[in-house]
Design a protein around this motif. Structure first.
Motif, mmCIF file in Angstrom:
data_model
loop_
_atom_site.group_PDB
_atom_site.id
_atom_site.type_symbol
_atom_site.label_atom_id
_atom_site.label_comp_id
_atom_site.label_asym_id
_atom_site.label_seq_id
_atom_site.Cartn_x
_atom_site.Cartn_y
_atom_site.Cartn_z
ATOM 1 N N UNK A 94 0.831 -1.197 0.000
ATOM 2 C CA UNK A 94 0.000 0.000 0.000
ATOM 3 C C UNK A 94 0.877 1.263 0.000
ATOM 4 N N UNK A 95 1.925 1.260 0.823
ATOM 5 C CA UNK A 95 2.837 2.405 0.878
ATOM 6 C C UNK A 95 3.578 2.550 -0.454
ATOM 7 N N UNK A 96 3.959 1.402 -1.042
ATOM 8 C CA UNK A 96 4.656 1.437 -2.332
ATOM 9 C C UNK A 96 3.790 2.105 -3.403
ATOM 10 N N UNK A 98 1.184 4.079 -2.996
ATOM 11 C CA UNK A 98 0.930 5.491 -2.680
ATOM 12 C C UNK A 98 2.062 6.325 -3.254
ATOM 13 N N UNK A 99 3.277 5.839 -3.077
ATOM 14 C CA UNK A 99 4.447 6.554 -3.568
ATOM 15 C C UNK A 99 4.464 6.630 -5.095
ATOM 16 N N UNK A 102 1.063 8.611 -6.506
ATOM 17 C CA UNK A 102 0.994 10.044 -6.194
ATOM 18 C C UNK A 102 2.190 10.829 -6.726
ATOM 19 N N UNK B 139 4.235 12.834 1.410
ATOM 20 C CA UNK B 139 3.376 11.665 1.684
ATOM 21 C C UNK B 139 4.002 10.867 2.824
ATOM 22 N N UNK B 141 2.931 8.678 4.678
ATOM 23 C CA UNK B 141 2.605 7.252 4.701
ATOM 24 C C UNK B 141 3.643 6.412 3.955
ATOM 25 N N UNK B 142 4.450 7.041 3.080
ATOM 26 C CA UNK B 142 5.379 6.255 2.269
ATOM 27 C C UNK B 142 6.745 6.022 2.921
ATOM 28 N N UNK B 377 -3.786 7.598 3.601
ATOM 29 C CA UNK B 377 -3.986 7.710 2.151
ATOM 30 C C UNK B 377 -5.424 7.300 1.857
#
Lengths: 151, 378
Positions: A94-96, A98-99, A102, B139, B141-142, B377
């Protein structure tokens, strides 16, 4: 509150047996990475597969276009695939994304529901790549990577 | 995290499944999403404000006992795949910045055209990939930290370029290399009294490479730009000063733990460098981490006219920070972080503290900043 002693133990044993049976069933739910039987691709490494599913590469090693297909979020096959092949748990994945999303650097694969749907779509498209529970294999698709080889 | 608009994506898939022989999705696809952070911080230094970025006008310390300025923001993102070759992204965010407001700004908006599967061009406002976490620095969260180490990330105040980028990806048997070349201009927000609300950079040229070999990532960047900072750096009205930034980063992240380090050398009318090292360990939903960061005192470059007092102050500022923190992924797409920073100012400067009264020197001071943030997110 006091419950009779023996039924409680019996109940716990039954629960334990069920849990063990589920663990055993899960342990045999091996995931295989598949392409269409018409695809020229015969095998892939975990690294090559991970690159395609993480949108770092949109081609197979032979330069053919690669179109990855995910299974639905939370599905057993998906979690197993990402943990064993891509080495990411759902939070890291999920973090991957998002990066990547975005920052405008890529898009996650299309996700389809269920082993049968993924197998059918992969079978019908020589550029597609997916993963399914091994028990759903048939002649329409070819295994290019087995998860148990990568533990 | 489901960011695709599901009904539109479904139409695309159905069309694609129907044309099972075709290799591409010909339907436009839209993705909506966003991210945000809500953070509060407190600083034990009451004679100046601890600010994570030069655009933030006030922070915890002198101005506020508890401040949300450093780590609070919300952003909306939309991307559209118009065809197999053309895509558009736009991101609008609201965070505390110059002018003491949360007024929304276009962080980036650009059109991407794929020349080939591994080559594309972008035009518009494009994020600068100076550091490993530059493009995604907003961000939270990343990454594991509350925010990227300030001693290093503050060295490059330009976060985006208005212009063009050429992106090229090469994958061989061993790794994936992505190369980005950029030209453009940049506007840089600043809350420094000496510079006004913003500065402008023109003739921006940058080249950045990121190479990934499994869990290992190597990053290198070079960026140069001419900035209208002559007025306050050396009293040359209207003069443009060349900024040159060379940066390197390395990261190793096999999944259960990570270690990373970055370094930058920056030259304008002065030359300075900064670095950090950071490592963390993932235990189930918890990621404890440690970071050490420092920037060195700059030396004035003799090619330029004599520096102003302001330039000497900027060149002189140096500090080092040791941070200990923890990220907790307590629910889906949401994390909670705590971080404690020990900041030590150099013996000859007030470091990066903002709003320190003119007659106050805090040289050599040591203080603590404690922060908590929720990142999400959607």
């Amino acid at each position: 509150m006091n419950f009779p002693k023996y039924p409680k133990i019996a109940g716990n044993r039954l629960t334990l047996a069920l849990i063990l049976a589920m663990i055993a069933a899960n342990a045999h739910a091996e995931v295989v990475v598949i392409v269409s039987a018409q695809s020229p691709v015969t095998s892939l490494t975990a690294e090559q597969t991970a690159r395609i599913f993480l949108d770092k590469s949109n081609t197979f090693p032979n330069d053919g276009a690669a179109f990855p297909i995910d299974q639905a979020e939370g599905s057993k096959a998906r979690n197993e695939f990402y943990e064993k092949v891509v080495h990411k748990n759902p939070t890291q994945l999920s973090a991957y994304w998002a990066r990547v999303i975005f920052t405008g650097n890529g898009q996650p694969p299309v996700a389809l529901e269920g082993n049968v749907t993924v197998r059918r779509v992969v079978a019908n498209n020589r550029n597609a790549i997916g993963y399914i529970d091994k028990r759903y294999l048939n002649g329409s698709v070819r295994v290019v990577l087995s998860v148990e080889n990568n533990d | 995290m489901l960011m695709r608009n599901s009904s539109i994506a479904l139409l695309g898939i159905l069309a694609w499944v129907a044309n099972a022989g075709a290799a591409d999705i010909s339907q436009p696809q839209l993705t909506f999403g966003g991210f945000g952070s809500f953070g509060v911080s407190h600083s034990t230094m009451s004679s100046g404000d601890y600010v994570a970025d030069g655009s933030i006008p006030r922070g915890p310390g002198l101005s506020d006992f508890l401040s949300t300025a450093n780590d609070s923001r919300i952003a909306a993102h939309m991307s559209a795949q118009m065809s197999q070759k053309v895509s558009v992204v736009i991101q609008i965010d609201s965070e505390y910045h110059t002018g003491n407001s949360y007024a929304p700004e276009v962080e980036f908006v650009n059109v991407k055209y794929a020349l080939a599967p591994d080559t594309s061009v972008r035009a518009g406002r494009i994020a600068l990939p100076t550091f490993l976490e530059s493009e995604n620095r907003d961000i939270g969260y990343t990454y594991a930290w509350i925010h990227p180490p300030v001693e290093v990330y503050r060295q490059e105040p330009a976060s985006h370029s208005d212009g063009f980028a050429l992106d090229y990806t090469l994958h061989d048997g061993s790794g994936v290399h992505s190369l980005k070349a950029m030209i453009g201009r940049a506007s840089i927000e600043t809350s420094d009294a000496a510079t006004g609300d913003s500065m402008t950079s023109k003739n921006l040229r940058g080249i950045f490479d990121t190479s990934e070999y499994g869990p290992a990532v190597f990053h290198a960047g070079y960026l140069q730009r001419d900035t209208n900072s002559g007025d306050f750096l050396n009293g040359q009205t209207g003069a443009w000063v060349k900024d040159r930034d060379l940066s390197f980063g390395v990261q190793y992240d096999p999944g259960d733990w990570f270690a990373k380090s970055e370094w930058i050398q920056r030259k304008s009318t002065y030359k300075t460098s900064a670095m950090y090292v950071s490592a963390g360990y993932r235990v189930k939903k918890f990621t404890p981490y440690l970071t050490y960061a420092q920037n060195s005192q700059g030396s004035i470059i003799s090619d330029y006219p004599a520096p102003s007092a302001e330039a000497a102050r900027l060149a002189n500022r140096a500090q080092r920070t040791t941070s200990i923190g923890m990220r907790w992924d307590f629910m889906k797409d949401t994390d909670l972080k705590f971080q404690l920073d020990q900041v030590k100012l150099s013996d000859t400067s007030n470091g990066f503290l903002a709003n320190v009264p003119a007659n106050v020197t805090l040289y050599g001071s040591k203080f603590y900043v404690i922060s908590a943030v929720i990142d999400f997110i959607f």
